[in-house]
Design an enzyme around this catalytic site. Sequence first.
Site, short mmCIF file in Angstrom:
data_model
loop_
_atom_site.label_atom_id
_atom_site.label_comp_id
_atom_site.label_asym_id
_atom_site.label_seq_id
_atom_site.Cartn_x
_atom_site.Cartn_y
_atom_site.Cartn_z
CE1 TYR A 142 -3.55 -2.60 0.67
CE2 TYR A 142 -4.64 -0.52 1.16
CZ TYR A 142 -4.71 -1.87 0.86
OH TYR A 142 -5.93 -2.46 0.74
CE LYS A 189 1.77 -17.68 -2.57
NZ LYS A 189 0.90 -18.87 -2.69
CG ASP A 221 -2.02 -20.11 -1.35
OD1 ASP A 221 -1.56 -20.10 -0.19
OD2 ASP A 221 -1.45 -20.68 -2.30
CG ASP A 245 -8.25 -4.45 1.50
OD1 ASP A 245 -9.21 -3.97 2.14
OD2 ASP A 245 -8.16 -4.39 0.27
CG ASP A 249 -13.84 -6.75 1.65
OD1 ASP A 249 -13.65 -6.01 2.64
OD2 ASP A 249 -14.29 -6.33 0.57
C1 IPM Z 1 -10.46 -0.88 3.89
C2 IPM Z 1 -10.65 -0.25 2.54
C3 IPM Z 1 -9.43 0.63 2.25
C4 IPM Z 1 -8.21 -0.26 2.23
C5 IPM Z 1 -9.54 1.45 0.95
C6 IPM Z 1 -10.76 2.35 0.98
C7 IPM Z 1 -8.31 2.24 0.68
O1 IPM Z 1 -10.83 -1.22 1.58
O2 IPM Z 1 -10.35 -0.14 4.88
O3 IPM Z 1 -10.45 -2.11 3.97
O4 IPM Z 1 -7.91 -0.89 1.20
O5 IPM Z 1 -7.54 -0.35 3.25
MG MG Z 2 -11.04 -3.21 2.34
#
Ligand code: IPM
Ligand code: MG
Length: 356
Positions: A142, A189, A221, A245, A249
């Site tokens: 990042y 990884k 993975d 990240d 999700d």
């Molecule tokens: C999160 C979001 C952010 C990230 C984006 C909005 C930059 O997806 O907080 O998970 O990737 O960290």
């Molecule tokens: Mg995110």
Amino acid sequence: MKKTIAVLPGDGIGPEVVRQAVKVLKSVAYKFGHEFIFREGLIGAGAIQKTGRPLPEETLKLSRQADAILLGAIGDPKYDKDPQAKIRPEQGLLKLRKSLNLFANLRPVKIYPQLLNISPLKNERIKKVDIMVVRELTGGIYFGQHRRYDGGYSASDLSVYTKNEITRVAKIAFNHASRRKKILHSIDKANVLATSCLWRETVSDLSEDYPEVEVVHMFVDTASMQLVKNPRQFDVILTENMFGDILTDEASVIAGSIGLLPSASIGDKHALYEPIHGAFNKAAGKNIANPIGTILSAAMMLKMSFQLDMEARAIERAIEKVIDCGFCTKEIAGENTEAEKILGTKEIGNLLAKLI
Ligand code: IPM
Ligand code: MG
């Protein structure tokens, strides 16, 4: 107790969900005799529109001065359609995380027993899942150099980690693990990446200070597969920025809706609380967004930044009650949910404030 809270609503559904969290915090202040002072700032696409910058100086200053920060969401599809855009809303959030040194992002993933059915995963697989993901937040790919070269025909993103950066976030994960089930999954990884080799080595070294914690190293993975196959094996997960990240999700699917999940980003001095979901611009202004992730983030703020455990518990209990009674926002309503139990963003906030 008197505290100043920087409120950064951001884009899309951000302002709506943050408004409900502020409402709930005000009810907590009223009930428990505290004074919370809210100071609003611009960030993201809205800030670009008004000031030309995704994180105006004023917002950064306000955030530095506050006792804690509450953020909604950032992003606008307008910028996603233009991958070449030099100024992007997300830069605001990344700069804020970096400037305040918020290196550890805590993302608890829990499943409410009443909501087992809304997860696309099988009930028996996700029952009693309770995971704390500790994501490194200010390093890795990042924040390495991003560049285009070769007349635009080549691109590269650099991922850098130092032993120090890994150690400080790993300590937080180990501390959580020793207070919880004493098992820590460190995700990397290391079969491919140099940063991951350093990660694994550093976590292994540090584990000698925590003999009570069992460390399991797992490739990312495999972890992404295991998260949906057998999520109960995980208690505390430690991982680097981008893997965290993606995995969080994925993990949100267990809970049934990404709208339910809170997070805390902490450093040595400052702390920021935000839901893990994005700006979901299509839903903005429709009063359909789920504010619970943001409200739970506010509860995390009370607990972690202000040590107000009882107050945080009051919020969590109110949410449990609302869910117990079958109330929900549209995205988690099932086929059998009665129409009058499906509430708007604002109505969920009102109900929670009233309960508190
Ligand atoms: C999160 C979001 C952010 C990230 C984006 C909005 C930059 O997806 O907080 O998970 O990737 O960290
Ligand atoms: Mg995110």
